[in-house]
Write an enzyme that holds these catalytic residues in place. Structure first.
Site, PDB file in Angstrom:
ATOM      1  N   HIS B  56     -83.233  80.371  31.184  1.00 20.43           N
ATOM      2  CA  HIS B  56     -83.125  80.732  29.766  1.00 20.43           C
ATOM      3  C   HIS B  56     -82.083  79.890  29.048  1.00 20.43           C
ATOM      4  O   HIS B  56     -81.606  80.264  27.975  1.00 20.43           O
ATOM      5  CB  HIS B  56     -82.756  82.207  29.624  1.00 20.43           C
ATOM      6  CG  HIS B  56     -83.622  83.135  30.393  1.00 20.43           C
ATOM      7  ND1 HIS B  56     -84.978  83.183  30.198  1.00 20.43           N
ATOM      8  CD2 HIS B  56     -83.351  84.019  31.382  1.00 20.43           C
ATOM      9  CE1 HIS B  56     -85.505  84.090  31.018  1.00 20.43           C
ATOM     10  NE2 HIS B  56     -84.536  84.601  31.750  1.00 20.43           N
ATOM     11  N   HIS B 218     -89.904  85.745  30.506  1.00 19.31           N
ATOM     12  CA  HIS B 218     -90.128  85.491  31.928  1.00 19.31           C
ATOM     13  C   HIS B 218     -91.581  85.178  32.220  1.00 19.31           C
ATOM     14  O   HIS B 218     -92.052  85.370  33.332  1.00 19.31           O
ATOM     15  CB  HIS B 218     -89.720  86.697  32.767  1.00 19.31           C
ATOM     16  CG  HIS B 218     -88.290  87.039  32.636  1.00 19.31           C
ATOM     17  ND1 HIS B 218     -87.831  87.958  31.745  1.00 19.31           N
ATOM     18  CD2 HIS B 218     -87.203  86.544  33.275  1.00 19.31           C
ATOM     19  CE1 HIS B 218     -86.504  88.034  31.851  1.00 19.31           C
ATOM     20  NE2 HIS B 218     -86.110  87.194  32.752  1.00 19.31           N
TER      21      HIS B 218
END
Lengths: 334, 334
Positions: B56, B218
């Site tokens: 991320h 995700h």
């Protein structure tokens, strides 16, 4: 190819509307396509104007602001802006101290900035020009006579912008800009081609399991295609090619500024891992690193890949690099 | 799927080596996987610790530094860090004023941070926790009970970090962090899936001509799949969903902070164009915008797409947002 756009025809205009909405400190004319820092004419500084085809964001509009560019002229995607934009930008930023055009070495940009310089001079504006041609991968390409201008553009704009900000006269701003370009070399690698909104399909075909060495920032072909390599080997080729080319030039002493630049679609996780390998290769070749920047700065739309730019910095260049900068994409020290 | 990596097994370790090489102001322990600002214990401030799965970036390690996080614990890609990392981080940053854990609401992260809080408290460190759960797209998902934590994490870490930097006690830092989370909502859209290094192929199959609304970070499935839409319509869905959800909660006055966030592979040119549409929709719904951030901040590897996060900011939150910050990925005002 899916894109987060309204239509291929409005991509640049839409991005300029978004830039204006996000950055009230910029004067964005979406009609004439000129982006100017609002305080450009305050303080009697030399004006710094750059521009080029869109698709390389944050270059150049993201570098307009305190301590860097006074104005930017975005063209259509991968297409030079027109002289009229550059003349408007020069007029908007000239406070009587003259204007430096920072021009990446692509045929269209060079022609148009030259024409704009003539027109601006007819209007009484002193203009100097610096040509950025740092890419060691190829001489002469689809878009260029001589070497292409890529990552070093960031170094030139930051360092010359700092010189202008502290009140250096036009000749000195132009001189340091040329010195930065001469001290800089780049090499890029593509893991995928990019897709322009107008075309809607990749600009070249790069099969699974292959990478392209020595690519530019317009989806133009590179120097060589090879089977996919691990990051460490890619770093050896990129850094090695850059350092070998530097050694062939007049020796420049001093530690290097390092830009590990993403082409747009490579995750930052990968870029930092790649930078570990770049740092390893530099250490193995006893090259001292002064400063490092890792991120997406001179991109090629949605291309996966990266480039390495090194600049052998002298003390003045280092001091100007560290000077405060406040733009959309590069900020520190203020 | 080609990646700029050495091997899937070394991706996180390599990135930490690169982070250490690029940022001497950070104390990066690539072995135990803890990233700490070197001056974390100076000044007797509350410590701010976050962490989560890698992939991320720049979240979280890119937000460690002056005015934001004291430390970050990166896990494997899309995998929670372990309690030992969090306890180490808490010990490294605690100056006796206590530590706030900023936890995105994913089952693994919540469990591990809870365990770490117990262990740290046994060692005499006061710990408070704030849970970030801003994603309005889905309740309960593959990785979550309740709402997922996404873009608001940046708002929470910036604003709570500024409160800690100016010397606020633990209870007040925790309180403002919770207020920011409660005032924030996000909605994300994917144009492509992402590919984890371990799997090597896309996490879900998204056909040409379709987009996924309400995705997380995700590669987990979203809320709904639709034929591809222009940017303006996507902005209407994303902003509309966020605002409708805000209206259902206790009314919060004040203008909004806006984060138009890229998921990793969407060019900045497109993100700015998309932001123009976000700004248009907000204006049409008479929502005042206080501050705007456009860029790749809370990403999902090489996913193409974007998310919109809005935070209804009160005066204290705005003041803390504007306070100086100096991290790898977010810098201003200093």
């Amino acid at each position: 190819m899916k894109m987060l756009i309204n239509s291929p025809q409005t991509v640049v205009a839409d991005a300029l509307r978004g830039l204006a909405a996000a950055h009230p400190e910029l004067d964005v004319d979406a009609e004439t396509r000129v982006v100017v820092r609002r305080d450009a004419r305050q303080g009697g500084r030399v004006g710094l104007v750059s521009g080029g085809g869109s698709g390389h964001e944050p270059l150049h509009a993201g570098f307009v602001g305190y301590g860097m560019l006074s104005a930017a002229c975005p063209g259509e995607v991968f297409t030079s802006p027109v002289p009229d934009q550059m003349v408007r930008a020069a007029k908007a930023v000239d406070s009587g101290q003259g204007v430096l055009f920072v021009v990446k070495n692509y045929t269209g940009d060079v022609l148009n900035f030259d024409m704009a310089a003539e027109l601006a001079e007819e209007d009484g504006i002193r203009v100097e020009r610096v040509l950025v041609d740092d890419d060691v991968a190829v001489t002469d390409s689809l878009y260029t006579a001589g070497r292409r201008g890529t990552g070093a553009t960031l170094f030139v704009e930051k360092i010359a912008g700092a010189a202008a900000e502290e009140g250096a006269p036009l000749e000195r701003v132009a001189a340091v800009a040329r010195r930065v370009n001469e001290a800089s070399r780049s090499f890029g690698v593509a893991l995928s081609a990019c897709t322009t909104p107008a075309k809607g399909s990749p600009t070249f075909d790069l099969p699974d399991g292959e990478l392209e060495l020595g690519i530019g920032i317009h989806g133009e072909p590179g120097r060589e295609r090879r089977p996919m390599m691990p990051a460490g080997e890619i770093a050896e080729v990129a850094v090695g090619t850059v350092l070998d080319d530097m050694a062939n030039a007049a020796p420049v002493d001093g530690p290097v500024l390092v830009l590990v630049n993403g082409m747009g679609a490579t995750p930052l996780l990968e870029l930092y891992g790649f930078h570990a390998e770049v740092a390893r290769v530099l250490a193995a070749r006893s090259v001292a690193v002064a400063r490092t920047l890792v991120g997406n700065y001179v991109t090629s739309l949605d291309m996966a890949g990266c480039s390495v730019t090194l600049c052998r910095a002298d003390e003045e260049m280092l001091r100007l690099w560290d000077a405060p900068v406040q733009t959309a994409a590069l900020r520190w020290g203020r």
